[in-house]
Scaffold this active site. Structure first.
Site, PDB file in Angstrom:
ATOM      1  N   GLY A  11      58.161  59.357   0.643  1.00 22.04           N
ATOM      2  CA  GLY A  11      57.846  60.702   0.174  1.00 22.04           C
ATOM      3  C   GLY A  11      56.887  60.691  -0.997  1.00 22.04           C
ATOM      4  O   GLY A  11      56.430  59.631  -1.451  1.00 22.04           O
ATOM      5  N   THR A  36      60.450  64.301   6.214  1.00 21.30           N
ATOM      6  CA  THR A  36      59.362  64.931   5.454  1.00 21.30           C
ATOM      7  C   THR A  36      58.441  63.880   4.837  1.00 21.30           C
ATOM      8  O   THR A  36      57.360  64.219   4.370  1.00 21.30           O
ATOM      9  CB  THR A  36      59.897  65.848   4.331  1.00 21.30           C
ATOM     10  OG1 THR A  36      60.697  65.073   3.435  1.00 21.30           O
ATOM     11  CG2 THR A  36      60.722  67.001   4.886  1.00 21.30           C
ATOM     12  N   GLY A  37      58.853  62.620   4.802  1.00 18.11           N
ATOM     13  CA  GLY A  37      58.005  61.551   4.262  1.00 18.11           C
ATOM     14  C   GLY A  37      56.921  61.147   5.252  1.00 18.11           C
ATOM     15  O   GLY A  37      56.922  61.569   6.405  1.00 18.11           O
ATOM     16  N   ASP A  57      68.144  56.955   8.159  1.00 18.08           N
ATOM     17  CA  ASP A  57      68.646  58.192   7.570  1.00 18.08           C
ATOM     18  C   ASP A  57      69.820  57.842   6.652  1.00 18.08           C
ATOM     19  O   ASP A  57      70.846  57.336   7.117  1.00 18.08           O
ATOM     20  CB  ASP A  57      69.110  59.130   8.702  1.00 18.08           C
ATOM     21  CG  ASP A  57      69.643  60.461   8.199  1.00 18.08           C
ATOM     22  OD1 ASP A  57      69.808  60.619   6.979  1.00 18.08           O
ATOM     23  OD2 ASP A  57      69.902  61.341   9.045  1.00 18.08           O
ATOM     24  N   SER A  76      65.398  63.457   0.056  1.00 11.98           N
ATOM     25  CA  SER A  76      65.791  64.868   0.162  1.00 11.98           C
ATOM     26  C   SER A  76      64.552  65.705   0.418  1.00 11.98           C
ATOM     27  O   SER A  76      63.499  65.443  -0.159  1.00 11.98           O
ATOM     28  CB  SER A  76      66.438  65.377  -1.133  1.00 11.98           C
ATOM     29  OG  SER A  76      66.730  66.773  -1.009  1.00 11.98           O
ATOM     30  N   TYR A 146      69.738  73.742  -1.269  1.00 11.42           N
ATOM     31  CA  TYR A 146      69.108  72.709  -2.102  1.00 11.42           C
ATOM     32  C   TYR A 146      69.805  72.627  -3.461  1.00 11.42           C
ATOM     33  O   TYR A 146      70.200  71.553  -3.904  1.00 11.42           O
ATOM     34  CB  TYR A 146      67.629  73.035  -2.279  1.00 11.42           C
ATOM     35  CG  TYR A 146      66.855  71.996  -3.055  1.00 11.42           C
ATOM     36  CD1 TYR A 146      66.683  70.713  -2.550  1.00 11.42           C
ATOM     37  CD2 TYR A 146      66.274  72.304  -4.289  1.00 11.42           C
ATOM     38  CE1 TYR A 146      65.962  69.754  -3.255  1.00 11.42           C
ATOM     39  CE2 TYR A 146      65.551  71.357  -4.997  1.00 11.42           C
ATOM     40  CZ  TYR A 146      65.399  70.083  -4.485  1.00 11.42           C
ATOM     41  OH  TYR A 146      64.688  69.142  -5.180  1.00 11.42           O
ATOM     42  N   LYS A 150      72.147  69.361  -4.782  1.00  9.16           N
ATOM     43  CA  LYS A 150      71.834  68.582  -5.980  1.00  9.16           C
ATOM     44  C   LYS A 150      72.957  68.659  -7.011  1.00  9.16           C
ATOM     45  O   LYS A 150      73.251  67.671  -7.697  1.00  9.16           O
ATOM     46  CB  LYS A 150      70.518  69.075  -6.587  1.00  9.16           C
ATOM     47  CG  LYS A 150      69.287  68.773  -5.740  1.00  9.16           C
ATOM     48  CD  LYS A 150      69.023  67.289  -5.603  1.00  9.16           C
ATOM     49  CE  LYS A 150      67.662  66.999  -4.975  1.00  9.16           C
ATOM     50  NZ  LYS A 150      67.391  65.555  -4.855  1.00  9.16           N
ATOM     51  N   ARG A 187      55.002  74.426  -1.850  1.00 13.84           N
ATOM     52  CA  ARG A 187      55.023  74.557  -3.309  1.00 13.84           C
ATOM     53  C   ARG A 187      53.700  75.135  -3.793  1.00 13.84           C
ATOM     54  O   ARG A 187      52.668  75.016  -3.141  1.00 13.84           O
ATOM     55  CB  ARG A 187      55.331  73.209  -3.960  1.00 13.84           C
ATOM     56  CG  ARG A 187      56.809  72.872  -3.841  1.00 13.84           C
ATOM     57  CD  ARG A 187      57.173  71.576  -4.502  1.00 13.84           C
ATOM     58  NE  ARG A 187      57.029  70.442  -3.596  1.00 13.84           N
ATOM     59  CZ  ARG A 187      57.610  69.272  -3.803  1.00 13.84           C
ATOM     60  NH1 ARG A 187      58.356  69.087  -4.867  1.00 13.84           N
ATOM     61  NH2 ARG A 187      57.446  68.285  -2.945  1.00 13.84           N
TER      62      ARG A 187
END
Length: 324
Positions: A11, A36-37, A57, A76, A146, A150, A187
């Site tokens: 990532g 997502t990486g 995973d 994540s 999310y 965390k 983002r």
């Protein structure tokens, strides 16, 4: 040679951490399920004898042969477009994933550093945010998957620290940017630059009065490295306290990119934080750390990276593999 496992190693942040630990002379094992990486982020490391990659995973049982000195849990989804599309995976990597990492750390007698986030503060009622602030989070809102993943991850880590005596570190990461960010990750910084490069209007949410504080990735990695090697077990904010409104930030991006496009307003998403600024008193006092790279300098480097991307990358929409 000390050995470090970095989950989420392909990532944005994970790949920069791989680079740093290679530079410091570690044997680096990167682990990523590539949801997502991207292997492009670490392909330059594959030829090195002190680098390994595991396509795995972390929500499933982890086995890594040999000794391990450190585990950095950075696996994540980390942007709204990701965790709104893959909410269950986001919750699993922050619960099952951290449980597996902590279990491995116990077996290997390794120190664990976890990537937490400023999102644990939610839409804060305290400004700037200190580590003692407990947050203002909606657990059943769309962002809750999310935020609560965390927050659970922090609680689980502290439980292993207090109950099992495991050596643990917690970094609360504030908005970070730099090369290898995905243009399509939702983002604000890659969104603005991507829109400028495609000749689209820059879209901000609401009137743009909400604030963020952006930290360049090299500064963040330095803070994480210092925290890992410190003897401090409670959470530490790492971020740049140079606060700016989204509207002002959009205007900076327009000036930087020279685009003729304008800023337009879209409805504000649910539970979008109105303010975000780290109090870094602890990082300064405990780690001797503070950011060094100015926003102007960091944005210039990041813009050059995005300009180098192919047209295909520039127009690629976010996509996620189906993981159950």
């Amino acid at each position: 040679m000390k050995r470090v496992l970095i989950t989420g190693g392909a990532g944005f942040l994970g790949s920069h951490l791989c680079d740093r630990f290679i530079k410091e002379g570690y044997h680096v094992i990167a682990m990523d399920n590539l949801i997502t990486g991207d292997l492009k982020n670490i392909e330059h490391l594959f030829k090195l004898p002190n680098f390994e990659f595991y396509h795995h995973d972390v929500s499933k049982f982890i086995h890594v042969p040999g000794d391990l000195d450190y585990i950095l849990h950075f696996a994540s989804p980390a942007s709204p477009i990701d965790y709104l599309k893959i909410p269950i995976q986001t919750l699993k990597v922050g619960s099952l994933g951290i449980h597996n990492c902590l279990g491995l750390a116990r077996v290997k007698n390794a120190r664990v550093l976890i990537a937490s986030t400023s999102e644990v503060y939610g839409d804060p009622l305290v400004h700037p945010q200190t580590e003692e602030y407990w947050g203002n989070v909606n657990p059943v809102g769309p962002r809750g998957v999310y935020d609560e993943a965390k927050r659970f991850q922090e609680a689980m880590t502290m439980a292993y620290h207090t109950y099992h005596g495991l050596e643990t570190r917690i970094v609360r990461i504030f908005n970070t940017y730099g090369p290898r960010m995905r243009l399509n990750d939702g983002r604000v910084l890659p969104a603005f630059i991507g829109q400028a490069l495609r000749g689209e209007d820059l879209t901000m949410f609401g009137d743009g009065s909400q604030t963020r504080a952006f930290c360049y990735v090299d500064d963040l990695v330095e803070g994480i490295y210092r925290l890992l090697l410190s003897d401090y077990a409670l959470p530490v904010n790492i971020g740049n306290p140079d606060e700016i409104t989204i509207k002002e930030f959009g205007e900076e991006i327009i000036k930087l990119t020279g685009t003729s496009q304008k800023l337009i307003s879209l409805p504000l998403p649910t539970d979008d934080p109105k303010q975000r600024k780290p109090d870094i008193t602890k990082a300064k006092g405990i780690l001797g750390w503070e950011p060094k790279v100015s926003r102007a300098e960091g944005l210039k480097i990041t813009y050059e990276y995005f300009k180098s991307l192919s047209q295909e990358d520039l127009h690629r929409l976010a996509h996620h593999k189906e993981f159950k």
